[in-house]
Design an enzyme around this catalytic site. Structure first.
Site, PDB file in Angstrom:
ATOM      1  N   PHE A 206       7.819  32.107 -62.828  1.00  0.00           N
ATOM      2  CA  PHE A 206       7.109  32.528 -64.024  1.00  0.00           C
ATOM      3  C   PHE A 206       6.575  33.949 -63.955  1.00  0.00           C
ATOM      4  O   PHE A 206       5.742  34.334 -64.760  1.00  0.00           O
ATOM      5  CB  PHE A 206       5.937  31.565 -64.299  1.00  0.00           C
ATOM      6  CG  PHE A 206       6.371  30.143 -64.475  1.00  0.00           C
ATOM      7  CD1 PHE A 206       7.163  29.771 -65.550  1.00  0.00           C
ATOM      8  CD2 PHE A 206       6.000  29.178 -63.556  1.00  0.00           C
ATOM      9  CE1 PHE A 206       7.561  28.453 -65.716  1.00  0.00           C
ATOM     10  CE2 PHE A 206       6.397  27.872 -63.714  1.00  0.00           C
ATOM     11  CZ  PHE A 206       7.184  27.493 -64.801  1.00  0.00           C
ATOM     12  N   ASP A 330       4.781  21.626 -55.982  1.00  0.00           N
ATOM     13  CA  ASP A 330       5.829  22.611 -55.653  1.00  0.00           C
ATOM     14  C   ASP A 330       5.573  23.186 -54.261  1.00  0.00           C
ATOM     15  O   ASP A 330       5.600  24.404 -54.071  1.00  0.00           O
ATOM     16  CB  ASP A 330       5.869  23.716 -56.698  1.00  0.00           C
ATOM     17  CG  ASP A 330       7.157  24.539 -56.610  1.00  0.00           C
ATOM     18  OD1 ASP A 330       8.152  24.020 -56.052  1.00  0.00           O
ATOM     19  OD2 ASP A 330       7.162  25.691 -57.076  1.00  0.00           O
TER      20      ASP A 330
END
Length: 392
Positions: A206, A330
């Protein structure tokens, strides 16, 4: 004074007269002198230093005079001397303790009221320095010990007060860590040299991470700039802010501040500023060639164990010690950062989720795990409600 010319003189007795003045120093040249009687006179001064030459002297009587000063140490070295009578004079100070003075039956020191002894075995009083040594020591201890104890108590109280103040201040800092310092877009652009590739240290799903130095920070920082055009990036920014706002642990990456504004074109701009980790990510240490790094050295077994423990401590905190358990979702080597001391920090909470603790109460900010995202190869199989510990 001419008595010194009588070199072979063996015995001299001038006792019980009314002789005055000092003892002639020339007597020391009478090297064969064995007996010396000078008692019962009015002799004054010190025993001459020249008497050290009277190696054959066997008997010496200097009593009942007005001799003064200290008794010479060299008298103890006259090994042939048997009786030594120095009584009723005005000698002062400590007496020798060796040689003939070690046997009180061979030496008479009566009537010398200013004499003292260095050893308690003597009939003389102990010298002030020695006699008061124990007393002085006890006095010193009585003074020093209370002062030392008081100083230690005061120091401990100060430490306790400082620790209590820090504990009171830390929660406020923890909850307001995202608002320590407001920064502008221009500050971040300047810190990264206009988002130069030279300052780029990593790319994520991102956004990008840059190394820079902010005006209010002396040390370099890591600046994570979100690519808001990427799908999920705005939500990731909010998730990461929420996770960092509610967590604080020594093995979680330290956030310094954030920037939520617009850039010169009027587009939204969002960035997070973290503590910079000089040793980069664990991924680069495990697979340096994949990232264009030379394999300068391998992680030792001890370092690998310590890193795994740091990650485990962080996960234990997130899963079991937070008010609302947090799942990282993650966890992988590229999201584990290492400082100069090779201490591991878990980072990148863009996919973090808050887990419900009960089946009946669902927090308003909780997110379903139905559409769980993560990195292939690091999503735990079967049950997604936990994070794996890295050993790769």
């Amino acid at each position: 004074m001419e008595v010194g010319n009588l070199i072979t003189l063996g015995r001299i007795s001038i006792s019980n007269n009314r002789l005055t003045g000092d003892i002639p120093s020339t007597l020391g040249t009478c090297v064969l002198l064995e007996v010396l009687h000078m008692e019962g006179n009015f002799l004054t001064g010190n025993i001459p230093e020249s008497f050290v030459k009277l190696k054959t002297i066997k008997e010496m009587d200097l009593s009942r005079n007005n001799l003064s000063g200290k008794i010479p140490e060299f008298l103890a070295s006259l090994s042939s001397l048997q009786p030594l009578n120095l009584s009723f004079n005005d000698f002062e100070g400590p007496t020798p303790s060796s040689g003939i003075f070690g046997n009180s039956s061979r030496v008479s020191l009566k009537g010398n009221h200013r004499l003292c002894a260095n050893t308690p075995e003597s009939s003389l009083p102990l010298c002030p320095e020695l006699g008061s040594k124990g007393e002085n020591k006890s006095v010193v201890l009585k003074i020093v010990i209370p002062i030392a104890v008081s100083a230690v108590v005061i120091l401990l109280l100060c430490i306790v007060v400082i620790l209590l103040r820090r504990r009171k201040e830390e929660p406020a800092l923890q909850h307001s860590s995202l608002h320590i310092q407001k920064i502008r877009y221009e500050d971040i652009a300047k810190a990264t040299n206009g988002f130069s590739l030279v300052n780029l240290v990593g790319l994520g799903s991102f956004g990008a991470v840059y190394k820079g130095t902010l005006p209010f920070e002396d040390d370099p920082v890591a600046i994570k700039v979100f690519n808001l055009n990427q799908y999920g990036a705005p939500k990731s920014f909010v998730s990461e802010c929420e996770a960092l706002r509610n967590t604080r642990h020594r093995n979680l990456v330290k956030v310094i501040t954030l920037c939520s504004t617009v850039d010169p074109t009027g587009s939204d701009f969002k960035a997070l500023i973290f503590q910079y980790m000089h040793n980069g990510s664990l991924e680069r240490w495990l697979h340096p060639e994949d990232h264009g790094y030379d394999n300068k050295r391998f992680l030792s077994l001890g370092e690998r164990i310590n890193i795994a423990l740091d990650i485990a401590y962080a996960l234990d905190y997130l899963h079991n010690q937070c008010a609302t358990p947090v799942i990282h979702c993650d966890l992988k080597p590229s999201n584990v950062l290492l400082d100069l001391e090779m201490t591991a920090y878990v980072s990148d909470f863009g996919l973090a989720r808050f887990m419900c603790t009960t089946s009946t109460a669902v927090p308003a900010n909780s997110t379903s795990f139905a559409n769980l995202k993560g990195s292939i190869g690091y999503i735990p199989p079967g049950n997604p409600n936990y994070d794996p510990i890295l050993f790769s």
